[in-house]
Design a protein around this motif. Structure first.
Motif, PDB file in Angstrom:
ATOM      1  N   LEU A   1      92.989  63.438  89.325  1.00 55.83           N
ATOM      2  CA  LEU A   1      91.616  63.401  88.833  1.00 55.83           C
ATOM      3  C   LEU A   1      90.662  63.686  89.988  1.00 55.83           C
TER       4      LEU A   1
ATOM      5  N   GLN B   1      84.973  62.343  89.428  1.00 60.51           N
ATOM      6  CA  GLN B   1      85.150  61.694  88.138  1.00 60.51           C
ATOM      7  C   GLN B   1      85.785  60.310  88.262  1.00 60.51           C
TER       8      GLN B   1
ATOM      9  N   THR C   1      85.968  56.128  85.934  1.00 58.82           N
ATOM     10  CA  THR C   1      87.206  55.831  85.225  1.00 58.82           C
ATOM     11  C   THR C   1      87.849  54.528  85.680  1.00 58.82           C
TER      12      THR C   1
ATOM     13  N   PRO D   1      85.955  65.856  74.054  1.00 55.55           N
ATOM     14  CA  PRO D   1      85.113  66.907  74.641  1.00 55.55           C
ATOM     15  C   PRO D   1      84.896  68.044  73.644  1.00 55.55           C
TER      16      PRO D   1
ATOM     17  N   GLU E   1      84.915  69.596  79.857  1.00 56.04           N
ATOM     18  CA  GLU E   1      84.042  68.444  79.630  1.00 56.04           C
ATOM     19  C   GLU E   1      84.861  67.173  79.541  1.00 56.04           C
ATOM     20  N   LEU E   2      84.214  66.058  79.840  1.00 53.88           N
ATOM     21  CA  LEU E   2      84.850  64.757  79.694  1.00 53.88           C
ATOM     22  C   LEU E   2      84.545  64.190  78.310  1.00 53.88           C
TER      23      LEU E   2
ATOM     24  N   GLN F   1      83.052  61.590  75.645  1.00 52.71           N
ATOM     25  CA  GLN F   1      81.792  60.857  75.698  1.00 52.71           C
ATOM     26  C   GLN F   1      81.942  59.531  74.967  1.00 52.71           C
TER      27      GLN F   1
END
Length: 133
Positions: free
Chosen positions: A11, A15, A19, A112, A117-118, A120
């Motif tokens: 990762l 980011q 997390t 996403p 994209e992550l 949401q």
């Protein structure tokens, strides 16, 4: 504190800060269904819910940061919390949980919409079934 899954090694560092989470109770001790919990992010701030948005802005543990922990599928008919028989059952490894904000809405992770994209996290679900979609 109960730490949530380890951070994957692949990762990106940018980011990782969002997390790594810790689950806390105001009174400490084990977490039972029906307890209010707080989720602390790596930056030391707690998740808070305002309308449908979820952020980590403050180091306070107040009403906006409190989340009621419920076992998935045990929603009371009035849809404002778990059924009474679920109170005082210890949350254990493998349990599927639902988190209810002070607004009465349930937290939901939206996938996403575009590559890269992550997901949401939002407080939009009105039922356990909707929160699990």
């Amino acid at each position: 504190h109960v730490l949530v899954r380890p951070i994957p090694h692949n990762l990106p560092h940018s980011q990782r800060r969002i997390t790594s989470l810790a689950i806390e109770k105001a009174t400490g001790g084990p977490v039972f269904f029906g307890n209010s919990i707080y989720i602390r992010c790596l930056n030391g701030c707690y998740l808070d819910v305002e309308s449908e948005g979820i952020m980590a802005r403050w180091r306070d543990r107040g009403l906006w940061q409190s989340l009621l922990i419920e076992r998935e599928g045990t929603e009371a008919p009035h849809k404002r919390g778990p059924i009474a028989s679920e109170a005082n059952h210890l949350v254990q490894h493998g349990d599927v949980v639902v988190l209810r904000a002070h607004t009465g809405r349930l937290l939901r992770l939206l996938p996403p919409t575009a590559t890269g994209e992550l997901p949401q996290l939002v407080a939009t679900a009105c039922s356990h079934a909707e929160a699990q979609r």
